[in-house]
Scaffold this active site. Structure first.
Site, PDB file in Angstrom:
ATOM      1  N   LYS A 103     -13.553   8.845  47.757  1.00 49.61           N
ATOM      2  CA  LYS A 103     -13.231   9.407  46.441  1.00 49.61           C
ATOM      3  C   LYS A 103     -14.262   8.945  45.435  1.00 49.61           C
ATOM      4  O   LYS A 103     -14.827   7.849  45.582  1.00 49.61           O
ATOM      5  CB  LYS A 103     -11.850   8.937  45.992  1.00 49.61           C
ATOM      6  CG  LYS A 103     -11.206   9.832  44.970  1.00 49.61           C
ATOM      7  CD  LYS A 103     -10.524  11.011  45.617  1.00 49.61           C
ATOM      8  CE  LYS A 103      -9.885  11.937  44.615  1.00 49.61           C
ATOM      9  NZ  LYS A 103      -9.078  12.965  45.303  1.00 49.61           N
TER      10      LYS A 103
HETATM   11  P1  NAD Z   1      -6.194  19.605  36.636  1.00 46.30           P
HETATM   12  O1  NAD Z   1      -7.041  18.761  35.768  1.00 46.30           O
HETATM   13  O2  NAD Z   1      -6.603  21.002  36.953  1.00 46.30           O
HETATM   14  O3  NAD Z   1      -4.695  19.703  36.041  1.00 46.30           O
HETATM   15  C1  NAD Z   1      -3.934  18.605  35.658  1.00 46.30           C
HETATM   16  C2  NAD Z   1      -2.770  19.120  34.809  1.00 46.30           C
HETATM   17  O4  NAD Z   1      -1.916  18.029  34.474  1.00 46.30           O
HETATM   18  C3  NAD Z   1      -3.196  19.739  33.481  1.00 46.30           C
HETATM   19  O5  NAD Z   1      -2.371  20.859  33.224  1.00 46.30           O
HETATM   20  C4  NAD Z   1      -2.901  18.637  32.462  1.00 46.30           C
HETATM   21  O6  NAD Z   1      -2.644  19.167  31.164  1.00 46.30           O
HETATM   22  C5  NAD Z   1      -1.663  18.059  33.085  1.00 46.30           C
HETATM   23  N1  NAD Z   1      -1.336  16.715  32.645  1.00 46.30           N
HETATM   24  C6  NAD Z   1      -2.152  15.657  32.446  1.00 46.30           C
HETATM   25  N2  NAD Z   1      -1.436  14.598  32.054  1.00 46.30           N
HETATM   26  C7  NAD Z   1      -0.150  15.002  32.027  1.00 46.30           C
HETATM   27  C8  NAD Z   1       1.072  14.380  31.713  1.00 46.30           C
HETATM   28  N3  NAD Z   1       1.149  13.111  31.332  1.00 46.30           N
HETATM   29  N4  NAD Z   1       2.202  15.124  31.838  1.00 46.30           N
HETATM   30  C9  NAD Z   1       2.145  16.413  32.208  1.00 46.30           C
HETATM   31  N5  NAD Z   1       1.040  17.041  32.503  1.00 46.30           N
HETATM   32  C10 NAD Z   1      -0.092  16.342  32.403  1.00 46.30           C
HETATM   33  O7  NAD Z   1      -5.978  18.752  37.961  1.00 46.30           O
HETATM   34  P2  NAD Z   1      -5.507  19.262  39.390  1.00 46.30           P
HETATM   35  O8  NAD Z   1      -6.708  19.541  40.215  1.00 46.30           O
HETATM   36  O9  NAD Z   1      -4.452  20.299  39.212  1.00 46.30           O
HETATM   37  O10 NAD Z   1      -4.866  17.921  39.977  1.00 46.30           O
HETATM   38  C11 NAD Z   1      -3.523  17.509  39.658  1.00 46.30           C
HETATM   39  C12 NAD Z   1      -3.097  16.442  40.658  1.00 46.30           C
HETATM   40  O11 NAD Z   1      -3.178  16.960  41.983  1.00 46.30           O
HETATM   41  C13 NAD Z   1      -3.943  15.165  40.671  1.00 46.30           C
HETATM   42  O12 NAD Z   1      -3.115  14.072  40.988  1.00 46.30           O
HETATM   43  C14 NAD Z   1      -4.925  15.414  41.810  1.00 46.30           C
HETATM   44  O13 NAD Z   1      -5.455  14.229  42.350  1.00 46.30           O
HETATM   45  C15 NAD Z   1      -4.003  16.126  42.781  1.00 46.30           C
HETATM   46  N6  NAD Z   1      -4.674  16.921  43.796  1.00 46.30           N
HETATM   47  C16 NAD Z   1      -5.502  17.938  43.445  1.00 46.30           C
HETATM   48  C17 NAD Z   1      -6.078  18.708  44.437  1.00 46.30           C
HETATM   49  C18 NAD Z   1      -6.938  19.899  44.123  1.00 46.30           C
HETATM   50  O14 NAD Z   1      -7.265  20.643  45.036  1.00 46.30           O
HETATM   51  N7  NAD Z   1      -7.273  20.151  42.868  1.00 46.30           N
HETATM   52  C19 NAD Z   1      -5.851  18.408  45.795  1.00 46.30           C
HETATM   53  C20 NAD Z   1      -4.996  17.358  46.116  1.00 46.30           C
HETATM   54  C21 NAD Z   1      -4.405  16.638  45.087  1.00 46.30           C
END
Ligand code: NAD
Length: 410
Positions: A103
């Site tokens: 990561k």
């Molecule tokens: P992103 O940045 O696209 O979206 C994150 C979302 O969470 C946004 O809508 C933001 O406004 C919201 N957010 C932030 N803080 C918040 C809070 N305190 N309460 C509510 N909402 C809040 O990120 P993403 O790619 O969607 O990733 C989200 C999670 O999923 C992370 O933990 C990431 O590690 C995990 N993840 C992502 C992927 C991927 O393919 N993008 C894969 C596996 C895991």
């Protein structure tokens, strides 16, 4: 409250006990292979230079090259990157992929940079570590705060330094630059498959669903669930949320989010909807709760107030071990991150294969392959649950740890 890294270690050591993994092997499984720390200088629009702290943690490569995203976030720190790198090792193992775990992160608020500065930062990140990554070594991908455009810049910079076009060095690229169709929705889609399989064996009629986080992951699972006829009653992003007990029109919500950059609860008001805080969303009377934002959202402090009967962890590390104990006592199932959000890395694997083979697959073919991988992982976890009489998280970890530890003995 204990840190994300400590929480991850607690899960690993508990699972190692169940799997009868010896202490010296456990110590090797916990320790990252390599921690890279560096500063990235960026020329700002006002001609000043700002240095940003960057990291890449290569956790374990027993099953193949390191694989894992790069996060751009103002709160990023080494502990978090180490925890996320370790989760990647278990996730790729559980998904039966020929990858290890890694990561990366940069401590930055990407929203505060201009496009030119963001490109300079992304290319600078690659210049700092390009000799340590590559198609057979370590293949980064997007995470919170990083986009296909950023991964395109990174691929371009790596290719320039390596002296040849190397699309397999990164995944999560735009489709035009060799990305895979389906990557954008892959994590949400994979989460949907896990939930679908879970519901096949649960007794739940027309479940009500709340989703925290409306970014890449949260938005796409919301859309998929809505299109499949499920009732999503609550959504939130970092600026707040909306609750409508009769269900939300997700297509409308997506349109508003895209137009305004936020969920905009006031748009829904007056239609039997109410504005809610993020904390309140977690405590709503729903059947399924989907945390899809950041880690440490469900803790000892609010675990007693959770009303859902199932939690589908699409964020990494949203529930702490202490919270999980409390939830388990109340019979609440947690479908853990390393299982539930594995669809993203599975699609990344298919993107890597397409880039290496110079192939382009249709979205339907990609989603079909992701579906099959997720179902196989889900069934593998059920087998472990039956064999060891443990919860979903422990069953997932036991399966993942055994595969990695066997490979390390060879
Ligand atoms: P992103 O940045 O696209 O979206 C994150 C979302 O969470 C946004 O809508 C933001 O406004 C919201 N957010 C932030 N803080 C918040 C809070 N305190 N309460 C509510 N909402 C809040 O990120 P993403 O790619 O969607 O990733 C989200 C999670 O999923 C992370 O933990 C990431 O590690 C995990 N993840 C992502 C992927 C991927 O393919 N993008 C894969 C596996 C895991």
């Amino acid at each position: 409250m204990s840190s994300f890294l400590e929480n991850t270690k607690k899960f690993i050591s508990e699972a190692a006990g169940i799997a009868h993994i010896e202490d010296d092997m456990l110590a090797r499984l916990e320790k990252p292979d390599q921690v890279l720390e560096f500063e990235i200088p960026v020329k700002k629009a006002d001609a000043t230079e700002e240095k940003f702290q960057g990291w890449r943690v290569q956790h374990n490569s027993a099953l193949g090259p390191y694989k894992g995203g790069i996060r751009f976030h103002p709160d990023s720190n080494l502990d978090e990157v180490q925890a996320l790198a370790s989760l990647m090792t278990w996730k790729t193992s559980l998904m039966d992929l020929p990858f290890g775990g890694g990561k990366g992160a940069v401590r930055v608020d990407p929203k505060k940079l201009s496009r030119v500065e963001l490109e300079a930062l992304s290319r600078g990140y690659v210049r700092a570590l390009w000799q340590e990554v590559g198609p057979e070594k370590d293949i980064p991908a997007p995470d919170v705060g990083t986009t296909p455009e950023i991964l395109d810049w990174m691929t371009d910079e790596y290719s320039r330094l390596a002296g040849k076009w190397s699309p397999a060095a990164f995944t999560g690229k735009s489709v035009e630059k060799g990305g895979s169709k389906g990557r954008e929705i892959a994590t949400g889609f994979g989460g949907f498959v896990v939930l679908r399989e879970y519901l096949l064996q649960a007794n739940m009629d027309r479940p009500k669903i709340a989703i925290q986080g409306f970014g890449n992951v949260g938005l796409h699972i919301a859309e998929i669930l809505y299109e499949k006829g499920y009732i999503v009653v609550a959504l939130s992003d970092s600026k707040g949320g909306v609750y409508g007990p009769d269900g939300i029109d997700i297509h409308e919500a997506v349109k508003v989010k895209r137009e305004q950059g936020r969920i905009a609860p006031e748009f829904f008001l007056g239609k039997n909807f109410q504005k809610i805080s993020n904390e309140a969303l977690l405590e709503l009377p729903v059947n399924i709760l989907i945390p899809a934002a950041l880690e440490n959202q469900i803790t000892e402090a609010n675990a007693d107030k959770i009303n859902a009967s199932v939690i589908l962890e699409l964020a990494n590390g949203p529930a702490t071990p202490d919270a999980e104990k409390k939830l388990e006592e109340r019979g609440i199932d947690i479908l853990p991150d390393i299982l539930a959000n594995g669809g993203g890395v599975v699609c990344s694997y298919f993107e890597w294969v397409q880039s290496l083979e110079e192939e382009y697959w249709e979205e339907s073919a990609v989603l079909e392959k992701i579906d099959a991988k997720m179902v196989a992982a889900f069934r593998g976890v059920i087998e472990m649950k039956k064999q060891h009489g443990v919860n979903w998280r422990m069953a997932s970890y036991v399966r993942a740890l055994l595969r990695v530890s066997e490979a390390m003995k060879k």
